[in-house]
Enzyme design. Structure first.
Site, PDB file in Angstrom:
ATOM      1  CD  GLU A   1       5.414   0.808   1.889  1.00 45.34           C
ATOM      2  OE1 GLU A   1       5.080   1.832   1.277  1.00 45.34           O
ATOM      3  OE2 GLU A   1       4.931  -0.320   1.662  1.00 45.34           O
TER       4      GLU A   1
ATOM      5  CG  ASP B   1      -1.973  -0.980   1.197  1.00 52.74           C
ATOM      6  OD1 ASP B   1      -2.487  -1.194   0.091  1.00 52.74           O
ATOM      7  OD2 ASP B   1      -2.294  -1.562   2.238  1.00 52.74           O
TER       8      ASP B   1
ATOM      9  CG  HIS C   1       5.240   5.240  -2.463  1.00 55.56           C
ATOM     10  ND1 HIS C   1       6.020   5.470  -1.340  1.00 55.56           N
ATOM     11  CD2 HIS C   1       4.565   4.090  -2.221  1.00 55.56           C
ATOM     12  CE1 HIS C   1       5.809   4.486  -0.473  1.00 55.56           C
ATOM     13  NE2 HIS C   1       4.929   3.641  -0.979  1.00 55.56           N
ATOM     14  CD  GLU C   2       1.579   2.645  -4.325  1.00 60.04           C
ATOM     15  OE1 GLU C   2       1.894   1.453  -4.266  1.00 60.04           O
ATOM     16  OE2 GLU C   2       1.311   3.321  -3.315  1.00 60.04           O
TER      17      GLU C   2
ATOM     18  CG  HIS D   1       5.990  -0.652  -3.377  1.00 62.33           C
ATOM     19  ND1 HIS D   1       6.634  -0.954  -2.208  1.00 62.33           N
ATOM     20  CD2 HIS D   1       5.041   0.253  -3.065  1.00 62.33           C
ATOM     21  CE1 HIS D   1       6.092  -0.251  -1.219  1.00 62.33           C
ATOM     22  NE2 HIS D   1       5.134   0.499  -1.718  1.00 62.33           N
TER      23      HIS D   1
END
Ligand SMILES: *[C@@H]1O[C@H](CO)[C@@H](O)[C@H](O)[C@H]1NC(C)=O
Ligand SMILES: *[C@@H]1O[C@H](CO)[C@@H](O)[C@H](O)[C@H]1NC(C)=O
Ligand SMILES: *[C@@H]1O[C@H](CO)[C@@H](O)[C@H](O)[C@H]1NC(C)=O
Ligand SMILES: *[C@@H]1O[C@H](CO)[C@@H](O)[C@H](O)[C@H]1NC(C)=O
Length: 805
Positions: free
Chosen positions: A611, A360, A581-582, A585
């Site tokens: 993260e 998330d 950010h995503e 990952h």
């Protein structure tokens, strides 16, 4: 007493779920596993010279070097039952010339799922390596110590966590004068800090309450029946209590419905023999399973040999024994989670470890009173969000090295949406929508997993994606429809940002062999067929975003949500920082521990850094020559300080995070841990900028026609060393990811970055890097005692740098 407190605490959280100021949906995600005190990362040359291994010739084949090195490290341990295999995702980095070799331990023909070596080799020398191989006596195939096990493997952790949760709750209750129920603000604030703890508590403790007897009391005649183990896992993993109750209520029925088939072909002895299970409740694809071993502390097998209790038991983790029975690793794809889990193969089917491939973006921030709506336009690269600049017409400015066919082409053969005839003589299909080799972007209002037929904007005849984005102030009831009305602008934005991230990371070394996301790899190695599926305005939630990273060769999946933190709703697709950010990952998961191992950043410090890298890269991409502090997700969350505890800042009043901060109970979630890591990297990059200056454009120059890359103002003369502090820090961070071991600690990741500099510049930033890390307590004298799998332990800040600095 304890139970009561926990009960009221959970009630308090339940109240927060119906808080009228903002629906809160927390995705349930399990992530835990044993820690392996035997795991180590060696980046110091003195540690690497083992007994018999000598550096080879500079031009020796790195695979020969690896083979000799492994045999030396494992000398005396290799036998018929204990072997290893060099994984096929090992590769040589074309920029650094370093070969990254990934090795998996095999015992009795089965892999040991958490036993890895990563060896970094250059010019015949081993630069660094990580090793988490099991070092005890290998079990016979028949022995089965689990039968003797009477304790839950995570029982001590569970007790500790319960204690912490109670402590946390009572100290909070005191601070608000024991008012329970608390006011809305307080509940939201409390929830923000306690949610990670509650989730951990669920992970570790919840399944105590599950009727193990069910699985235990019906031992299958065929011990190879994996269905009871799988059902047991699903009960713990499903976020849907109705599903869990349904499984329990109709256990036999479910069991019968599930069908197991093995791999269709006869597998060679060293290949993993997969089984496929259909009709598993709450999953979207057949579950794939195979037998493997994992390492757990010996005392879990023979509890009576341990006389200590309580916290001290942690020290006994140093004694590891491989379990002689089989563990199953499941790869479970569910709506909101994509788990890789190990469950004991014989009853009771305990969950030994679980990694969620989905990450998330953020815990949900507390709702705030909506601010007056602004007017927005189109957002070029570098503009973080609609409050940061205007929309304007940007070109498909693809990088010809990273995206040789641009963003809107892909081979007919690699196009999952193409089922027509291939025109004669054509290889690539050109699309007129947000569909290409790197990214498939579309709306996903239904929140399901299908994406092929979802809506996408169509370009006009000039290939222009020019759509209106003027969100109107509406009633709350119409806010969603209003957002839907500009979906074409949303998807275009998501496609544009995601492709630029692909190209940027490519140029810093996230290429095909390193496991990047592309449908077609241009014969440059790696596994293809894995463009990022980017879902805009995903209907499965609000106020969040997530990314699922399966191993190389399977599509990554990103979900961006609307944020109902204001009217008009804010669309996360327009906040570049969240998208970056995503996508990061995917980067960190594929680079750490090798492209085919997606289980290296699952929990604790490693999960936290997963993260943190995303926050750091997002912040670096938006930063400008004139220094400024930056919050994360401030626009989408409609909250000036953003979705983290602090903005990223050089000023330790504004962001006081240090290594020791991780000891705080509020820091037991991956996002809080990540925030500390990102702050450290922010300091590191600022110190490098002070030394080497700042470059506005992070993109390296395009290659010339003959394929060489000009230095321009980007590289130092005749090198691939970025000249400036911000470009150099991005390079060191990516190179560090490739060097660090699976499940890295903060120390490992720091050492890997310092080694990356040693390799790239000859170590000229050695002192700058050490001093920067030590500013926030990650100096040479930092220590940790009693590491726990969720990132707990007792840390000491270390502010020292090596003597030569
Ligand atoms: C796709 O575009 C390329 C470059 O413009 C062109 O060479 C190719 O023929 C096009 N393919 C088709 C099927 O039109
Ligand atoms: C999106 O654009 C397509 C054409 O590309 C158009 O047919 C459709 O109506 C648009 N959708 C919305 C919600 O504006
Ligand atoms: C750091 O921030 C605090 C609080 O905003 C401020 O008072 C202080 O002057 C800042 N320090 C520096 C060195 O800028
Ligand atoms: C590539 O082209 C550039 C500019 O024309 C030239 O300076 C350079 O030497 C060439 N490099 C090679 C390897 O041919």
């Amino acid at each position: 007493m304890r139970c009561l407190l926990i009960a009221s605490l959970l009630a308090g959280l339940a109240a927060a779920h119906v808080n009228p100021n903002g629906p809160v949906k927390l995705r349930k995600s399990l992530g835990f596993g044993p820690i392996n005190p035997n795991a180590a990362y060696y980046s110091n040359p003195y540690q690497i010279t083992t007994n018999g291994f000598l550096p080879h010739n500079e031009d020796a084949d790195p695979m020969d070097v690896a083979q000799a090195f492994i045999e030396d490290v494992l000398r005396g341990q290799l036998s018929q039952s204990m072997t290893f295999k060099i994984r096929p995702d090992s590769y040589t980095d074309s920029q650094t010339g370093i070969t990254h070799v990934y090795v998996r331990q095999m015992v009795n023909g089965l892999e040991v799922a958490d036993a890895n070596m990563n060896i970094n080799i250059k010019d015949g020398r081993v630069l660094s390596y990580g090793n988490s191989f099991f070092r005890g006596t290998t079990p016979s195939m028949m022995g089965n110590p689990w039968v003797a096990a009477s304790r839950h493997p995570h029982r001590e952790y569970c007790e500790d966590l319960t204690e912490e949760l109670v402590k946390h709750h009572s100290s909070f209750a005191q601070s608000v004068g024991d008012q329970v129920p608390m006011g809305n603000d307080r509940v939201a604030e409390y929830q923000r800090h306690a949610a990670p703890l509650v989730h951990l508590h669920e992970s570790y403790c919840q399944y105590h309450e599950l009727p193990y007897e069910m699985a235990e009391s019906k031992p299958s005649a065929d011990s190879a029946d994996l269905r009871p183990a799988l059902l047991q896992f699903m009960i713990a993993a499903t976020p849907n209590t109705e599903v869990a109750d349904g499984i329990l209520g109709k256990y036999d029925e479910h069991l019968e419905k599930m069908t197991v088939s093995s791999s269709p072909h006869f597998a060679p002895t060293d290949a993993i023999n997969h089984m496929f299970v259909d009709n598993v409740p709450d999953t979207v694809n057949p579950v794939k399973a195979h037998l493997a071993y994992v390492q757990v502390p010996a005392k879990m097998v023979k509890p009576l040999s341990s006389t200590l209790s309580g916290r001290l038991v942690f020290t006994l983790f140093l004694i590891l024994k491989l379990l002689a029975n089989h563990y199953r690793q499941f790869e479970v794809e569910m709506q909101d989670n994509w788990y890789e889990a190990s469950v004991s193969a014989v009853a009771p089917h305990r969950i030994i470890s679980v990694v969620d491939w989905a990450s998330d973006s953020a815990p949900i921030p507390p709702p705030e009173t909506p601010k007056a709506p602004a007017t927005y336009n189109v957002f070029p690269w570098g503009i973080n969000d609609p409050q940061d600049g205007e929309r304007s017409i940007m070109k498909e400015n693809f990088d010809s090295l990273a995206s040789p066919i641009g963003w809107h082409s892909l081979p007919y053969e690699n196009d999952p949406s193409w089922n027509g005839l291939k025109p004669k003589g054509e290889f690539y299909r050109n699309t007129t929508t947000t569909w290409g080799n790197n990214v498939f972007a579309q709306e996903n209002w239904e929140g399901q997993n299908s994406y092929l037929t979802n809506l996408r904007p169509e370009a006009d005849k000039d290939m222009a994606f020019d759509f209106k984005y003027k969100p109107k102030d509406t009633d709350k009831g119409d806010a969603k429809d209003e957002a839907y009305s500009y979906i074409n602008a949303t998807v275009s934005q998501l496609f544009y940002t995601s492709n630029l991230v692909h190209d940027l990371y490519y140029r810093y070394g996230f290429d095909e062999v390193a496991g990047n996301f592309q449908q077609h790899n241009f014969d440059r190695g790696g596994r293809e067929g894995d463009a990022v599926i980017a879902n805009a305005q995903d209907g499965s939630g609000f106020n969040n975003a997530n990314f699922m990273t399966p191993p190389d060769g399977q599509n990554g999946r990103m979900r961006m949500y609307l944020w109902n933190t204001a009217i008009p709703y804010r669309d996360g697709d327009f906040e570049a920082g969240i998208v970056i950010h995503e996508l990061s990952h995917g980067l960190s998961t594929r680079l750490t521990g090798g492209p085919l191992n997606s289980g290296c950043l699952g929990w604790g410090e490693s999960g936290g850094m997963g993260e943190g890298w995303g926050d750091f890269l997002a912040t670096t991409i938006r930063s400008t020559k004139k220094y400024s502090d930056y919050p994360m997700g401030a626009w989408a969350a409609n909250r000036e300080t953003g979705i983290r505890n602090y903005p990223y800042s050089l000023n330790d009043t504004i962001n006081p995070s240090t290594y020791k901060t991780l000891d705080k109970p509020g820091y037991w979630g991956v996002h809080a841990i990540g925030e500390v890591w990102a702050e450290m990297l922010w300091i590191v990059s600022q110190r490098l900028i002070a030394e080497h200056g700042f470059r506005e454009d992070l993109f390296p120059p395009l290659p010339l026609e003959n394929g060489t890359v000009p230095e321009g103002d980007f590289y130092r003369p005749s090198t691939v060393i970025p000249k400036h502090g911000n470009t150099l820090s991005v390079q060191l961070v990516l190179n560090g990811m490739k060097l660090q071991p699976c499940q890295p600690s903060f120390f490992d990741a720091r050492d890997a970055i310092i080694l990356a500099d040693e390799q790239l510049t000859g170590g000229e930033n050695f002192c700058t890097l050490w001093k920067a890390f030590s500013e926030r307590g990650l100096g040479t004298d930092a220590t940790i005692i009693g590491r726990t799998p969720w990132g707990g332990g007792v840390r000491t800040d270390g502010f020292a740098a090596p003597a030569k600095c």
